[in-house]
Design an enzyme around this catalytic site. Structure first.
Site, PDB file in Angstrom:
ATOM      1  N   HIS A   9       0.829  -1.218   0.000  1.00  0.00           N
ATOM      2  CA  HIS A   9       0.000   0.000   0.000  1.00  0.00           C
ATOM      3  C   HIS A   9       0.859   1.264   0.000  1.00  0.00           C
ATOM      4  CE1 HIS A   9       0.866  -1.419   4.016  1.00  0.00           C
ATOM      5  NE2 HIS A   9       0.822  -0.173   4.441  1.00  0.00           N
ATOM      6  N   CYS A  65       7.970  -0.362  -1.660  1.00  0.00           N
ATOM      7  CA  CYS A  65       7.257  -0.293  -0.385  1.00  0.00           C
ATOM      8  C   CYS A  65       7.586   1.065   0.240  1.00  0.00           C
ATOM      9  CB  CYS A  65       7.593  -1.480   0.524  1.00  0.00           C
ATOM     10  SG  CYS A  65       9.301  -1.591   1.095  1.00  0.00           S
ATOM     11  N   GLY A  66       7.403   1.220   1.542  1.00  0.00           N
ATOM     12  CA  GLY A  66       7.657   2.520   2.149  1.00  0.00           C
ATOM     13  C   GLY A  66       9.116   2.902   2.083  1.00  0.00           C
ATOM     14  N   THR A  67       9.970   1.976   2.492  1.00  0.00           N
ATOM     15  CA  THR A  67      11.415   2.246   2.507  1.00  0.00           C
ATOM     16  C   THR A  67      12.195   1.483   1.445  1.00  0.00           C
ATOM     17  OG1 THR A  67      11.757   0.428   4.047  1.00  0.00           O
ATOM     18  CG2 THR A  67      11.398   2.627   5.012  1.00  0.00           C
ATOM     19  N   GLY A  68      11.624   0.413   0.927  1.00  0.00           N
ATOM     20  CA  GLY A  68      12.352  -0.494   0.029  1.00  0.00           C
ATOM     21  C   GLY A  68      13.045  -1.615   0.774  1.00  0.00           C
ATOM     22  N   GLY A  70      11.902  -3.743   3.379  1.00  0.00           N
ATOM     23  CA  GLY A  70      11.154  -4.992   3.534  1.00  0.00           C
ATOM     24  C   GLY A  70      11.087  -5.767   2.228  1.00  0.00           C
ATOM     25  N   ASN A  99      26.744  -6.258  -9.401  1.00  0.00           N
ATOM     26  CA  ASN A  99      25.999  -7.288  -8.667  1.00  0.00           C
ATOM     27  C   ASN A  99      25.010  -8.059  -9.532  1.00  0.00           C
ATOM     28  OD1 ASN A  99      25.972  -4.562  -6.589  1.00  0.00           O
ATOM     29  ND2 ASN A  99      27.126  -6.361  -5.973  1.00  0.00           N
ATOM     30  N   ARG A 132      35.499 -10.430 -12.736  1.00  0.00           N
ATOM     31  CA  ARG A 132      35.677 -10.712 -11.309  1.00  0.00           C
ATOM     32  C   ARG A 132      34.353 -10.648 -10.560  1.00  0.00           C
ATOM     33  NH1 ARG A 132      36.830  -5.367 -12.069  1.00  0.00           N
ATOM     34  NH2 ARG A 132      36.218  -3.868 -10.456  1.00  0.00           N
ATOM     35  N   HIS A 133      33.415  -9.866 -11.079  1.00  0.00           N
ATOM     36  CA  HIS A 133      32.121  -9.748 -10.403  1.00  0.00           C
ATOM     37  C   HIS A 133      31.330 -11.052 -10.519  1.00  0.00           C
ATOM     38  CE1 HIS A 133      33.107  -5.575 -10.096  1.00  0.00           C
ATOM     39  NE2 HIS A 133      33.157  -5.440 -11.415  1.00  0.00           N
ATOM     40  N   ARG A 136      32.294 -13.516  -7.862  1.00  0.00           N
ATOM     41  CA  ARG A 136      31.723 -13.163  -6.550  1.00  0.00           C
ATOM     42  C   ARG A 136      30.250 -13.558  -6.478  1.00  0.00           C
ATOM     43  NH1 ARG A 136      35.064  -7.540  -7.033  1.00  0.00           N
ATOM     44  NH2 ARG A 136      37.051  -8.437  -6.378  1.00  0.00           N
TER      45      ARG A 136
HETATM   46  C1  RB5 Z   1       4.399  -0.360   5.643  1.00  0.00           C
HETATM   47  O1  RB5 Z   1       3.947   0.493   6.643  1.00  0.00           O
HETATM   48  C2  RB5 Z   1       5.918  -0.417   5.640  1.00  0.00           C
HETATM   49  O2  RB5 Z   1       6.368  -1.099   6.769  1.00  0.00           O
HETATM   50  C3  RB5 Z   1       6.425  -1.054   4.379  1.00  0.00           C
HETATM   51  O3  RB5 Z   1       5.943  -0.359   3.280  1.00  0.00           O
HETATM   52  C4  RB5 Z   1       7.930  -1.095   4.185  1.00  0.00           C
HETATM   53  O4  RB5 Z   1       8.499   0.164   4.361  1.00  0.00           O
HETATM   54  C5  RB5 Z   1       8.645  -2.151   4.901  1.00  0.00           C
HETATM   55  O5  RB5 Z   1       9.861  -2.306   4.795  1.00  0.00           O
END
Ligand code: RB5
Length: 155
Positions: A9, A65-68, A70, A99, A132-133, A136
């Site tokens: 979401h 996601c919110g931060t990337g 998770g 990578n 070399r990559h 790895r």
């Molecule tokens: C959702 O609130 C948040 O936890 C999710 O989007 C994400 O940032 C998790 O890593």
């Protein structure tokens, strides 16, 4: 290219924008959800995108996601997936060149509109440099098969 895309979401609106932008760029986009702003669990969508890439049905995956964070933790549990959490275009380029990342993970609450497109553009444009990559990456792949006590664990 065939791109599998997914979000929770928190990443939904960015995912919708990226989906249109990728399609306008001539890519075939497989939208693995989510399909609205109702609260969902990011591992469910990381799994769908990662498995689509791992079985060869998409060339690359994009997860938001919110931060990337998770999304990257979850996607990297799928064998054969190398998911890179990227918040800038340079990191995205290096994720491909060094990578051979096949999934890029973005944080919609961190990287705004415009930046997420630049990150994905850098990611898709950069070639894997091999050499070399590659050796790895072979070592990383071997980690998936090692158990405690294996002399190759290094512990
Ligand atoms: C959702 O609130 C948040 O936890 C999710 O989007 C994400 O940032 C998790 O890593």
């Amino acid at each position: 290219m065939r791109i599998a895309i997914g979000s929770d979401h928190a990443g939904y609106e960015a995912k919708e924008r990226l989906k249109l932008w990728l399609a306008e760029g001539g890519h075939a986009v497989d939208d693995c959800g989510t399909h609205g702003t109702a609260s969902v669990d990011y591992p469910d969508f990381a799994s769908r995108v990662a498995r689509t890439v791992a079985r060869g049905a998409a060339d690359f995956g994009v997860l938001v996601c919110g931060t990337g964070i998770g999304m990257s933790i979850a996607a990297n549990k799928v064998r054969g997936v190398r998911a890179a959490h990227c918040a800038d275009p340079y990191t995205a380029r290096m994720a491909r060149e060094h990578n051979d990342a096949n999934v890029v993970c973005l944080g919609a609450r961190v990287s705004g509109s415009g930046m997420v497109e630049e990150i994905v553009a850098s990611f898709l444009a950069a070639p894997f440099r091999g050499g070399r990559h590659a050796a790895r990456l072979d070592k990383i792949a071997r980690l998936e098969t090692m158990t405690d006590g294996d002399p190759r664990c290094g512990c």
